[in-house]
Design a protein around this motif. Sequence first.
Motif, PDB file in Angstrom:
ATOM      1  N   VAL A 156      -2.898   4.222  -3.034  1.00 12.03           N
ATOM      2  CA  VAL A 156      -2.730   3.354  -4.194  1.00 12.03           C
ATOM      3  C   VAL A 156      -2.103   2.031  -3.748  1.00 12.03           C
ATOM      4  O   VAL A 156      -1.652   1.878  -2.607  1.00 12.03           O
ATOM      5  CB  VAL A 156      -1.847   4.018  -5.276  1.00 12.03           C
ATOM      6  CG1 VAL A 156      -2.493   5.314  -5.768  1.00 12.03           C
ATOM      7  CG2 VAL A 156      -0.436   4.279  -4.754  1.00 12.03           C
ATOM      8  N   LEU A 183      -4.022   2.405 -12.777  1.00 16.12           N
ATOM      9  CA  LEU A 183      -3.324   3.671 -12.979  1.00 16.12           C
ATOM     10  C   LEU A 183      -2.118   3.528 -13.894  1.00 16.12           C
ATOM     11  O   LEU A 183      -1.788   4.447 -14.631  1.00 16.12           O
ATOM     12  CB  LEU A 183      -2.887   4.245 -11.629  1.00 16.12           C
ATOM     13  CG  LEU A 183      -3.996   4.442 -10.589  1.00 16.12           C
ATOM     14  CD1 LEU A 183      -3.404   4.951  -9.286  1.00 16.12           C
ATOM     15  CD2 LEU A 183      -5.064   5.388 -11.127  1.00 16.12           C
ATOM     16  N   THR A 195       0.668   5.647   0.280  1.00 18.52           N
ATOM     17  CA  THR A 195      -0.016   6.935   0.380  1.00 18.52           C
ATOM     18  C   THR A 195       0.846   7.973  -0.315  1.00 18.52           C
ATOM     19  O   THR A 195       2.032   8.137   0.017  1.00 18.52           O
ATOM     20  CB  THR A 195      -0.242   7.339   1.848  1.00 18.52           C
ATOM     21  OG1 THR A 195      -1.001   6.316   2.503  1.00 18.52           O
ATOM     22  CG2 THR A 195      -1.001   8.659   1.923  1.00 18.52           C
ATOM     23  N   PRO A 222     -10.350  -2.435  -8.706  1.00 20.64           N
ATOM     24  CA  PRO A 222      -9.463  -1.271  -8.561  1.00 20.64           C
ATOM     25  C   PRO A 222      -9.224  -0.574  -9.904  1.00 20.64           C
ATOM     26  O   PRO A 222      -9.054  -1.245 -10.930  1.00 20.64           O
ATOM     27  CB  PRO A 222      -8.155  -1.891  -8.040  1.00 20.64           C
ATOM     28  CG  PRO A 222      -8.545  -3.211  -7.475  1.00 20.64           C
ATOM     29  CD  PRO A 222      -9.699  -3.693  -8.290  1.00 20.64           C
ATOM     30  N   THR A 231      -2.454   0.552  -8.970  1.00 23.19           N
ATOM     31  CA  THR A 231      -3.909   0.699  -8.993  1.00 23.19           C
ATOM     32  C   THR A 231      -4.365   1.562  -7.825  1.00 23.19           C
ATOM     33  O   THR A 231      -3.596   1.822  -6.890  1.00 23.19           O
ATOM     34  CB  THR A 231      -4.619  -0.669  -8.883  1.00 23.19           C
ATOM     35  OG1 THR A 231      -4.454  -1.182  -7.547  1.00 23.19           O
ATOM     36  CG2 THR A 231      -4.076  -1.665  -9.888  1.00 23.19           C
ATOM     37  N   GLY A 232      -5.613   1.986  -7.886  1.00 18.92           N
ATOM     38  CA  GLY A 232      -6.202   2.624  -6.730  1.00 18.92           C
ATOM     39  C   GLY A 232      -6.402   1.613  -5.609  1.00 18.92           C
ATOM     40  O   GLY A 232      -6.518   0.406  -5.852  1.00 18.92           O
ATOM     41  N   TRP A 255       0.860  -1.184   0.000  1.00 16.34           N
ATOM     42  CA  TRP A 255       0.000   0.000   0.000  1.00 16.34           C
ATOM     43  C   TRP A 255       0.895   1.233   0.000  1.00 16.34           C
ATOM     44  O   TRP A 255       2.002   1.219   0.556  1.00 16.34           O
ATOM     45  CB  TRP A 255      -0.940   0.031   1.201  1.00 16.34           C
ATOM     46  CG  TRP A 255      -0.236   0.031   2.542  1.00 16.34           C
ATOM     47  CD1 TRP A 255       0.075  -1.045   3.320  1.00 16.34           C
ATOM     48  CD2 TRP A 255       0.252   1.183   3.259  1.00 16.34           C
ATOM     49  NE1 TRP A 255       0.727  -0.663   4.467  1.00 16.34           N
ATOM     50  CE2 TRP A 255       0.843   0.708   4.455  1.00 16.34           C
ATOM     51  CE3 TRP A 255       0.250   2.556   3.003  1.00 16.34           C
ATOM     52  CZ2 TRP A 255       1.417   1.572   5.391  1.00 16.34           C
ATOM     53  CZ3 TRP A 255       0.826   3.408   3.933  1.00 16.34           C
ATOM     54  CH2 TRP A 255       1.399   2.918   5.113  1.00 16.34           C
ATOM     55  N   ARG A 306      -3.632  10.587  -2.198  1.00 16.26           N
ATOM     56  CA  ARG A 306      -4.225   9.403  -2.801  1.00 16.26           C
ATOM     57  C   ARG A 306      -3.645   8.128  -2.195  1.00 16.26           C
ATOM     58  O   ARG A 306      -2.460   8.067  -1.861  1.00 16.26           O
ATOM     59  CB  ARG A 306      -3.981   9.389  -4.309  1.00 16.26           C
ATOM     60  CG  ARG A 306      -4.900  10.293  -5.110  1.00 16.26           C
ATOM     61  CD  ARG A 306      -4.640  10.146  -6.601  1.00 16.26           C
ATOM     62  NE  ARG A 306      -3.327  10.675  -6.977  1.00 16.26           N
ATOM     63  CZ  ARG A 306      -2.760  10.469  -8.164  1.00 16.26           C
ATOM     64  NH1 ARG A 306      -3.373   9.707  -9.066  1.00 16.26           N
ATOM     65  NH2 ARG A 306      -1.584  11.009  -8.432  1.00 16.26           N
TER      66      ARG A 306
END
Length: 332
Positions: free
Chosen positions: A52, A95, A45, A92, A109-110, A43, A50
């Motif tokens: 992602v 991106l 930040t 997701p 990805t998100g 993960w 955002r």
Amino acid sequence: MSPTQRRLDPDQVRRYLAASLGPHPGVADCGPLDGGGFAAVWWVTLDDGRAVVLKVGPPPQVPLLRYERDMIGAEARYLRLVAARAPAVPVPPLLHHGHDPVLGDWLLTGLLPGRTLWDLTRAGAEVGPVRAEFGRALATLHGVTGDRYGYDGGRTGASTWRGAYTAMLDDLLADAADWSVPLPVPAARIRELVDRHAHVLDAVRRPALLHFDGWAGNVLAVDGPDGTPRLSGLVDGERHLWGDPLLDLVSPLLFRRAEDEPDDPLVRAYRAVAPFSLDAGARRRLGLYRLHLYLLMTVEMPSRGITAESDPWRVDRLAELLDAELSDLGGP
């Protein structure tokens, strides 16, 4: 940690983010995500707030199973496909899909909100409503039709579902030989038993888009307004393929039998959207699909560093389940 997972650190994560998005925004914080056994997943930040997810494929020198070739690319194709043709299914947002001689293959990805259905179940939460939503999402996903059965990207497939299924099974048996994986019966006997019943696969006349890996750890949920968990995402689509929708009822009822649980919330909700029969042919197909999944889970253990010493429950349980499905195929 699985041998297929790259060892990442925050500096490496920053390199992947810069290769994906450029120097801005930067990484504010990051850390590994647990649960998967194939790719390294972190993960992240970003400086702009955002959240992602970075997923990085195995190093090129790491040996893989035959179907695992280009799995990062397969997930990128899956995410684009679902976004374009089944946008109601929450996945997701993709991106970036990157490939580099040094960095390898990766996805950005998100980050979808929520806890896994696995965690919620272990916590004693009421998961019936979210399982029903998941069943309806699978029915929507299965409305997407391909032009060939099996895997995409030049991997194993065929013009018929019987041809694709038996070819995928042959790949797993070849992988078992390569990795010296002990099986309950010889590979030739497994193939003989499958051939005895493979005609039931000819009932499948449309290559539906299948997630394949819909176990509870890949289903996310958030609390709804009344506090009841609601579906927020379906993740890890790198193992997707094209085939019989019934195949997607195996992983969500892992170690169980969908045909014996017609009132399970997922099964009931799915059948309300996409009715199907649980006749003798469908039951036999479900048995073949469980055989495939249990064989896959058995064959992949050496490549993941799993042994009878490290995970005796999994080894013993899969041996028991494989033996039961093979015995069923060998019956009258």
